[in-house]
Design a protein around this motif. Structure first.
Motif, short mmCIF file in Angstrom:
data_model
loop_
_atom_site.label_atom_id
_atom_site.label_comp_id
_atom_site.label_asym_id
_atom_site.label_seq_id
_atom_site.Cartn_x
_atom_site.Cartn_y
_atom_site.Cartn_z
N ARG A 18 0.86 -1.19 0.00
CA ARG A 18 0.00 0.00 0.00
C ARG A 18 0.89 1.23 0.00
NH1 ARG A 18 -3.74 -2.30 4.73
NH2 ARG A 18 -5.03 -3.67 3.49
N ASN A 20 0.75 4.10 -1.31
CA ASN A 20 0.16 5.42 -1.11
C ASN A 20 -0.03 5.77 0.37
OD1 ASN A 20 -1.80 3.39 -1.19
ND2 ASN A 20 -3.44 4.85 -1.61
N PHE A 21 0.05 4.77 1.25
CA PHE A 21 -0.04 5.05 2.69
C PHE A 21 1.33 5.18 3.35
CE2 PHE A 21 -4.28 3.18 1.97
CZ PHE A 21 -5.03 4.25 2.42
N TYR A 25 1.38 13.62 3.04
CA TYR A 25 0.75 14.45 2.01
C TYR A 25 0.49 15.85 2.56
CZ TYR A 25 -0.09 10.00 -0.28
OH TYR A 25 0.08 8.77 -0.87
N GLU A 102 -1.77 10.69 -8.44
CA GLU A 102 -1.92 9.67 -7.39
C GLU A 102 -2.03 10.33 -6.02
OE1 GLU A 102 0.75 6.23 -5.38
OE2 GLU A 102 0.82 6.33 -7.55
N ASP A 103 -1.20 11.35 -5.77
CA ASP A 103 -1.25 12.06 -4.49
C ASP A 103 -2.61 12.70 -4.28
OD1 ASP A 103 1.38 11.35 -4.19
OD2 ASP A 103 2.18 13.38 -4.34
N LYS A 105 -5.48 11.94 -5.59
CA LYS A 105 -6.49 10.90 -5.41
C LYS A 105 -6.47 10.36 -3.97
CE LYS A 105 -7.27 6.77 -7.77
NZ LYS A 105 -6.99 5.84 -8.84
N THR A 106 -5.28 10.15 -3.43
CA THR A 106 -5.15 9.64 -2.06
C THR A 106 -5.67 10.66 -1.06
OG1 THR A 106 -3.24 8.30 -2.69
CG2 THR A 106 -3.51 8.76 -0.34
N SER A 109 -9.40 10.78 -1.10
CA SER A 109 -9.95 9.61 -0.41
C SER A 109 -9.91 9.79 1.10
CB SER A 109 -9.19 8.34 -0.79
OG SER A 109 -9.37 8.05 -2.14
#
Length: 185
Positions: A18, A20-21, A25, A102-103, A105-106, A109
């Motif tokens: 994972r 993106n975690f 950010y 991608e950043d 989008k994360t 979310s």
């Protein structure tokens, strides 16, 4: 100079599946971190950054490895393209990761999870198990205006909202979420 002085790396994911975690950010004046079990959003002004420095951080991210190195320095100065870490004798530059889509989008979310859980009303009595080490991590990472945290539950199977309430900090400054481990209705 401003400094990322709190232990936010406790909330950053370390799961290589994972990716993106495993980042910090920066978006709209806030720092976001999550490890899938906890989520933390904090105003960058809490760390002492100026509006200009916050603007340089906005829309960017740093991976956990660079973040761990950055945290070893006392002073942090956001500049175009990254963060300068300054000592009396040297300056080290850590580059932002360039994965804007991608950043974004994360972060969207994470923000959606926060907004959804804040809007829910508690309509069900439920008992849940909580991983105490997650609570300890949030306690270490958050700025406290007192020696306690406030918890808000919004029903079975939803996140537990964690915040510090008092004269210095509010839920608008920082918010944490912990996902329940085991739900017993």
């Amino acid at each position: 100079m401003a400094s990322f002085s709190k232990k936010t790396e406790l909330i950053i994911g370390k799961d290589s599946y994972r990716r993106n975690f495993s980042r910090v950010y920066f978006n709209n004046g806030f720092l976001y971190v999550s490890n899938c079990h906890c989520l933390l959003k904090q105003k960058l002004s809490l760390f002492g950054f100026s509006e200009d420095q916050v603007d340089k951080l906005n829309g960017n991210s740093i991976n956990i490895h660079d973040w761990s190195m950055i945290r070893k320095f006392k002073d942090h100065c956001p500049v175009d393209g990254g963060i300068d870490c300054v000592t009396k004798t040297s300056k080290v530059f850590y580059k932002f990761k360039n994965e804007e889509f991608e950043d974004q989008k994360t972060v969207e979310s994470m923000e959606k999870v926060i907004q959804t859980n804040q809007k829910l009303e508690n309509d069900v009595d439920s008992t849940f198990d909580l991983n105490v080490s997650l609570l300890n991590d949030l306690n270490e990472a958050m700025f406290l205006s007192a020696d306690h945290l406030v918890f808000k539950t919004t029903g079975a199977k939803n996140a537990i909202i964690v915040f510090s309430e008092g004269s210095e900090f509010s839920i608008e400054d920082q918010i944490g979420l912990i996902m329940p481990v085991n739900i017993r209705n």
